[in-house]
Design a protein around this motif. Structure first.
Motif, PDB file in Angstrom:
ATOM      1  N   ILE A   3       0.984  -1.068  -0.079  1.00  0.00           N
ATOM      2  CA  ILE A   3       0.162   0.329  -0.085  1.00  0.00           C
ATOM      3  C   ILE A   3       0.830   1.215   0.172  1.00  0.00           C
ATOM      4  N   TRP A   4       0.674   2.175  -0.989  1.00  0.00           N
ATOM      5  CA  TRP A   4       1.341   3.453  -1.035  1.00  0.00           C
ATOM      6  C   TRP A   4       0.382   4.644  -0.724  1.00  0.00           C
ATOM      7  N   VAL A   5       1.084   5.589  -0.181  1.00  0.00           N
ATOM      8  CA  VAL A   5       0.139   6.770  -0.055  1.00  0.00           C
ATOM      9  C   VAL A   5       0.973   7.981  -0.469  1.00  0.00           C
ATOM     10  N   ARG A   6       0.310   9.231  -0.949  1.00  0.00           N
ATOM     11  CA  ARG A   6       0.999  10.102  -1.447  1.00  0.00           C
ATOM     12  C   ARG A   6       1.543  11.282  -0.061  1.00  0.00           C
ATOM     13  N   ARG A   7       2.800  11.646  -0.399  1.00  0.00           N
ATOM     14  CA  ARG A   7       3.517  12.531   0.504  1.00  0.00           C
ATOM     15  C   ARG A   7       3.970  13.724  -0.249  1.00  0.00           C
ATOM     16  N   CYS A   8       3.081  14.651  -0.494  1.00  0.00           N
ATOM     17  CA  CYS A   8       3.355  15.782  -1.531  1.00  0.00           C
ATOM     18  C   CYS A   8       3.838  15.214  -2.669  1.00  0.00           C
ATOM     19  N   GLU A   9       5.034  15.571  -3.440  1.00  0.00           N
ATOM     20  CA  GLU A   9       5.366  15.002  -4.562  1.00  0.00           C
ATOM     21  C   GLU A   9       6.127  13.571  -4.571  1.00  0.00           C
ATOM     22  N   HIS A  10       5.829  12.904  -3.390  1.00  0.00           N
ATOM     23  CA  HIS A  10       6.713  11.629  -3.349  1.00  0.00           C
ATOM     24  C   HIS A  10       5.381  10.688  -2.809  1.00  0.00           C
ATOM     25  N   ARG A  11       5.782   9.367  -3.022  1.00  0.00           N
ATOM     26  CA  ARG A  11       5.007   8.292  -2.441  1.00  0.00           C
ATOM     27  C   ARG A  11       5.631   7.323  -1.328  1.00  0.00           C
ATOM     28  N   LEU A  12       4.944   7.107  -0.374  1.00  0.00           N
ATOM     29  CA  LEU A  12       5.351   6.600   0.779  1.00  0.00           C
ATOM     30  C   LEU A  12       4.851   5.073   0.918  1.00  0.00           C
ATOM     31  N   CYS A  13       5.693   4.173   1.085  1.00  0.00           N
ATOM     32  CA  CYS A  13       5.263   2.653   1.393  1.00  0.00           C
ATOM     33  C   CYS A  13       4.831   2.551   2.627  1.00  0.00           C
ATOM     34  N   LEU A  14       3.394   2.141   2.852  1.00  0.00           N
ATOM     35  CA  LEU A  14       3.017   2.325   4.008  1.00  0.00           C
ATOM     36  C   LEU A  14       2.798   0.943   4.755  1.00  0.00           C
ATOM     37  N   ALA A  15       2.491  -0.071   3.840  1.00  0.00           N
ATOM     38  CA  ALA A  15       2.688  -1.482   4.202  1.00  0.00           C
ATOM     39  C   ALA A  15       2.960  -2.429   3.055  1.00  0.00           C
ATOM     40  N   SER A  16       3.686  -3.343   3.533  1.00  0.00           N
ATOM     41  CA  SER A  16       3.865  -4.461   2.103  1.00  0.00           C
ATOM     42  C   SER A  16       3.991  -5.817   2.847  1.00  0.00           C
ATOM     43  N   VAL A  17       3.565  -6.747   2.029  1.00  0.00           N
ATOM     44  CA  VAL A  17       3.680  -8.209   2.488  1.00  0.00           C
ATOM     45  C   VAL A  17       4.522  -8.806   1.248  1.00  0.00           C
ATOM     46  N   ASP A  18       5.740  -9.262   1.374  1.00  0.00           N
ATOM     47  CA  ASP A  18       6.658  -9.741   0.330  1.00  0.00           C
ATOM     48  C   ASP A  18       6.233 -11.206  -0.016  1.00  0.00           C
ATOM     49  N   SER A  19       6.609 -11.427  -1.553  1.00  0.00           N
ATOM     50  CA  SER A  19       6.214 -12.632  -1.860  1.00  0.00           C
ATOM     51  C   SER A  19       7.517 -13.697  -1.282  1.00  0.00           C
ATOM     52  N   ALA A  20       6.936 -14.994  -1.389  1.00  0.00           N
ATOM     53  CA  ALA A  20       7.811 -16.090  -0.652  1.00  0.00           C
ATOM     54  C   ALA A  20       8.972 -16.313  -1.615  1.00  0.00           C
ATOM     55  N   ALA A  21       8.866 -15.991  -2.966  1.00  0.00           N
ATOM     56  CA  ALA A  21       9.607 -16.230  -3.981  1.00  0.00           C
ATOM     57  C   ALA A  21      11.122 -16.057  -3.644  1.00  0.00           C
ATOM     58  N   GLU A  22      12.034 -16.571  -4.138  1.00  0.00           N
ATOM     59  CA  GLU A  22      13.479 -16.148  -3.859  1.00  0.00           C
ATOM     60  C   GLU A  22      13.893 -14.679  -4.660  1.00  0.00           C
ATOM     61  N   LEU A  23      13.045 -14.745  -5.988  1.00  0.00           N
ATOM     62  CA  LEU A  23      13.180 -13.733  -6.997  1.00  0.00           C
ATOM     63  C   LEU A  23      11.686 -13.032  -6.633  1.00  0.00           C
ATOM     64  N   ARG A  24      12.071 -11.674  -6.165  1.00  0.00           N
ATOM     65  CA  ARG A  24      10.672 -10.942  -5.926  1.00  0.00           C
ATOM     66  C   ARG A  24      11.062  -9.592  -6.076  1.00  0.00           C
ATOM     67  N   ALA A  25       9.960  -8.474  -6.074  1.00  0.00           N
ATOM     68  CA  ALA A  25      10.006  -7.154  -5.814  1.00  0.00           C
ATOM     69  C   ALA A  25       9.585  -6.863  -4.509  1.00  0.00           C
ATOM     70  N   SER A  26      10.840  -6.186  -4.083  1.00  0.00           N
ATOM     71  CA  SER A  26      10.640  -5.728  -2.630  1.00  0.00           C
ATOM     72  C   SER A  26      11.162  -4.532  -2.249  1.00  0.00           C
ATOM     73  N   VAL A  27      10.358  -3.604  -1.335  1.00  0.00           N
ATOM     74  CA  VAL A  27      10.676  -2.305  -0.683  1.00  0.00           C
ATOM     75  C   VAL A  27      10.426  -2.317   0.644  1.00  0.00           C
ATOM     76  N   PRO A  28      11.295  -1.743   1.426  1.00  0.00           N
ATOM     77  CA  PRO A  28      11.070  -1.735   2.788  1.00  0.00           C
ATOM     78  C   PRO A  28       9.866  -0.667   3.133  1.00  0.00           C
ATOM     79  N   VAL A  29       8.915  -0.894   4.106  1.00  0.00           N
ATOM     80  CA  VAL A  29       8.117   0.111   4.713  1.00  0.00           C
ATOM     81  C   VAL A  29       8.740   1.236   5.038  1.00  0.00           C
ATOM     82  N   GLY A  30       8.128   2.388   4.689  1.00  0.00           N
ATOM     83  CA  GLY A  30       8.781   3.559   4.857  1.00  0.00           C
ATOM     84  C   GLY A  30       9.779   4.267   3.769  1.00  0.00           C
TER      85      GLY A  30
END
Length: 223
Positions: A107-134
Motif C-alpha cells: 500500500i502506497w500513500v502520497r506525501r506531497c510530490e513523493h509516495r510512501l510505502c505504508l505497508a508491504s507483504v513480500d512474495s515468498a519467491a526467492e526472486l521478488r520485488a521488494s521495498v522496505p516499509v517507509g
C-alpha cells in the motif's frame, strides 16, 4: 443535532496562541472542519481570518494531506487522519492479496510530490520485488502506484507499469477511495517481468488488486 459553527461568526472562536501563528491557525482550521465542513471563505469568516490568508493556509494543508475537499468543494479532515486506521486494516488485506497472486503486495500513500510505502507483504519467491516499509520515492520516478497517486481519477480500474521505474520489474495498482471519490492510497502488486511474461501484470492480477482496494475503501467508509 447539526452544529452550525457559522452561527458564531460574529464573535468567532478564540484561537489559542502558542506564539507560532501558522500552527495555531492550522489547528483552529482542523477543529472547525471537524464540527462542520466549510469552504475556505466560510472558514475565513468563522475564524476571523482574511480570505487570502485562509485560502493560502487551506491550499497548503490540502497539499500535505491534512485537509481534503468533498464533491461540493467543502473541506474535511484529510487522508493523513485515515492512515492509522488504514495501517491497522492493511495487513490481512495485503496478506490475502499476496497469497492470491503469489507476488509482493503493498500500500502506497502520497506525501506531497513523493509516495510512501505504508505497508508491504513480500512474495515468498526467492526472486521478488521488494521495498522496505517507509520507502519514499518521487512520483516522477514512475510505477503504477505513482500513476494512481499522481493522476487520481474517479474511473474504476487498474493501472499497470512494466519496467518503468526499475528494469525487469512490473506492477499493477488500484486506488483506495473515500466515498467522496478522493483517492487516499494505492494498492499495488509488484513482480519480476520474467515471471509475468507477455500477459502483463494487469491481466493477471488487476482484478485481485481492485478487489483488495475495494475492501479497504469500504472499511474506510465505515469509520
Amino acid at each position: 443535532m447539526t452544529i452550525d459553527p457559522l452561527a458564531e461568526a460574529e464573535t468567532g472562536p478564540v484561537i489559542p496562541s502558542t506564539g507560532v501563528g501558522v500552527l495555531d491557525r492550522a489547528v483552529a482550521v482542523l477543529d472547525a472542519v471537524k464540527l462542520e465542513r466549510m469552504t475556505a471563505s466560510e472558514l475565513a469568516r468563522y475564524l476571523g481570518l482574511s480570505v487570502p490568508t485562509a485560502h493560502r493556509l487551506v491550499t497548503s494543508m490540502v497539499t500535505h494531506g491534512l485537509l481534503s475537499r468533498d464533491e461540493d468543494g467543502r473541506l474535511r479532515l484529510g487522508a493523513r487522519f485515515s492512515l492509522p486506521f488504514l495501517e491497522q486494516i492493511a495487513s490481512p488485506v495485503l496478506t490475502d492479496l499476496q497469497q492470491e497472486t503469489g507476488e509482493t503486495a503493498q500500500i502506497w500513500v502520497r506525501r506531497c510530490e513523493h509516495r510512501l510505502c505504508l505497508a508491504s507483504v513480500d512474495s515468498a519467491a526467492e526472486l521478488r520485488a521488494s521495498v522496505p516499509v517507509g520507502t519514499l520515492l518521487p512520483l516522477t520516478a514512475g510505477g503504477s502506484a505513482a500513476i494512481v497517486l499522481a493522476e487520481p481519477t474517479t474511473a474504476p480500474g487498474w493501472v499497470e507499469s512494466i519496467s518503468r521505474r526499475t528494469p525487469g520489474l512490473c506492477s499493477v495498482s488500484a486506488p483506495v477511495r473515500r466515498q467522496s471519490g478522493e483517492t487516499v492510497a494505492a494498492v499495488c502488486v509488484s513482480a519480476p517481468v520474467l515471471r509475468v511474461g507477455d500477459t502483463g501484470p494487469g491481466a493477471l492480477y488487476g482484478d485481485a488488486v481492485i478487489g483488495a482496494a475495494a475492501r479497504l475503501s469500504e472499511a474506510l467508509d465505515r469509520t
